[in-house]
Design a protein around this motif. Structure first.
Motif, PDB file in Angstrom:
ATOM      1  N   LEU A 145      -0.619   1.707  -7.611  1.00 53.15           N
ATOM      2  CA  LEU A 145       0.706   1.858  -7.009  1.00 53.15           C
ATOM      3  C   LEU A 145       1.628   2.589  -7.974  1.00 53.15           C
ATOM      4  O   LEU A 145       1.458   2.485  -9.194  1.00 53.15           O
ATOM      5  CB  LEU A 145       1.313   0.481  -6.711  1.00 53.15           C
ATOM      6  N   ASN A 176      -3.634   4.557   4.832  1.00 49.04           N
ATOM      7  CA  ASN A 176      -4.246   3.257   4.563  1.00 49.04           C
ATOM      8  C   ASN A 176      -3.352   2.113   5.014  1.00 49.04           C
ATOM      9  O   ASN A 176      -3.827   1.101   5.533  1.00 49.04           O
ATOM     10  CB  ASN A 176      -4.563   3.098   3.073  1.00 49.04           C
ATOM     11  N   ARG A 177      -2.040   2.275   4.807  1.00 50.14           N
ATOM     12  CA  ARG A 177      -1.084   1.229   5.199  1.00 50.14           C
ATOM     13  C   ARG A 177      -1.095   1.041   6.713  1.00 50.14           C
ATOM     14  O   ARG A 177      -1.136  -0.091   7.208  1.00 50.14           O
ATOM     15  CB  ARG A 177       0.314   1.561   4.687  1.00 50.14           C
ATOM     16  N   LYS A 224     -12.321  -0.350  -1.117  1.00 49.60           N
ATOM     17  CA  LYS A 224     -12.246   0.585  -0.007  1.00 49.60           C
ATOM     18  C   LYS A 224     -13.546   1.382  -0.016  1.00 49.60           C
ATOM     19  O   LYS A 224     -14.173   1.498  -1.054  1.00 49.60           O
ATOM     20  CB  LYS A 224     -11.043   1.523  -0.192  1.00 49.60           C
ATOM     21  N   SER A 280      -8.719  -2.020  -3.115  1.00 50.19           N
ATOM     22  CA  SER A 280      -8.655  -0.882  -4.019  1.00 50.19           C
ATOM     23  C   SER A 280      -9.768   0.116  -3.775  1.00 50.19           C
ATOM     24  O   SER A 280     -10.883  -0.261  -3.427  1.00 50.19           O
ATOM     25  CB  SER A 280      -8.717  -1.374  -5.461  1.00 50.19           C
ATOM     26  N   ASP A 325      -2.707  -3.237  -2.840  1.00 51.07           N
ATOM     27  CA  ASP A 325      -3.376  -2.083  -3.438  1.00 51.07           C
ATOM     28  C   ASP A 325      -3.133  -2.192  -4.940  1.00 51.07           C
ATOM     29  O   ASP A 325      -2.089  -2.685  -5.373  1.00 51.07           O
ATOM     30  CB  ASP A 325      -2.780  -0.796  -2.874  1.00 51.07           C
ATOM     31  N   ASN A 344      -0.281   4.467   0.170  1.00 49.53           N
ATOM     32  CA  ASN A 344      -0.858   5.535   0.990  1.00 49.53           C
ATOM     33  C   ASN A 344      -0.584   5.218   2.458  1.00 49.53           C
ATOM     34  O   ASN A 344      -1.044   4.190   2.968  1.00 49.53           O
ATOM     35  CB  ASN A 344      -2.361   5.632   0.716  1.00 49.53           C
ATOM     36  N   GLU A 380       5.747  -4.858   4.985  1.00 53.07           N
ATOM     37  CA  GLU A 380       5.152  -3.761   4.237  1.00 53.07           C
ATOM     38  C   GLU A 380       5.974  -3.421   2.997  1.00 53.07           C
ATOM     39  O   GLU A 380       7.198  -3.453   3.031  1.00 53.07           O
ATOM     40  CB  GLU A 380       5.080  -2.509   5.109  1.00 53.07           C
ATOM     41  N   GLU A 437       0.853  -1.191   0.000  1.00 47.43           N
ATOM     42  CA  GLU A 437       0.000   0.000   0.000  1.00 47.43           C
ATOM     43  C   GLU A 437       0.887   1.237   0.000  1.00 47.43           C
ATOM     44  O   GLU A 437       1.757   1.364   0.861  1.00 47.43           O
ATOM     45  CB  GLU A 437      -0.901  -0.021   1.241  1.00 47.43           C
TER      46      GLU A 437
END
Length: 121
Positions: free
Chosen positions: A56, A14-15, A105, A83, A53, A11, A31, A9
């Protein structure tokens, strides 16, 4: 026994949110912030599940999924798209690339936890 989950991810908000949710499962979370790092980490660390996600920088999530599904050492790792774009075409492309589940999302905590339980009993 704890499993290894790769979270991809770009963002940060969001991560962090997804990592906190995944931490509730008692599993270890790696991550990555782009598709290139996702492919590299998946090939090196062999996680048992990937949350990807699709939007990217560099290699997008669909292309990263395709790369991982074509590689014999990573093809069996389940990949879950997360997404913000709930377009039918994007979902079709992700599933055609070999992705397993497509989640839209905003992030639904119960759905994330149920998805983890589905793939990592």
């Amino acid at each position: 026994m704890a499993h290894l989950i790769l979270l991809v991810e770009d963002n940060e908000a969001n991560r962090v949110l997804l990592k906190d949710i995944l931490a509730l499962t008692g599993n270890e979370v790696l991550e990555a912030v782009n598709g290139e790092a996702a492919v590299q980490l998946a090939q090196e660390q062999k996680p048992q599940l990937i949350f990807m996600d699709l939007q990217l920088p560099g290699i997008d999530g669909i292309k990263a999924t395709k790369i991982l599904k074509q590689n014999p050492s990573t093809r069996d790792i389940p990949i879950v798209a997360v997404s913000s774009y709930a377009y039918a075409r994007e979902k079709q492309l992700f599933l055609a690339a070999g992705g397993n589940v497509y989640l839209s999302k905003p992030i639904d905590v119960d759905l994330i936890l149920a998805t983890v339980s589905r793939f990592l009993p």
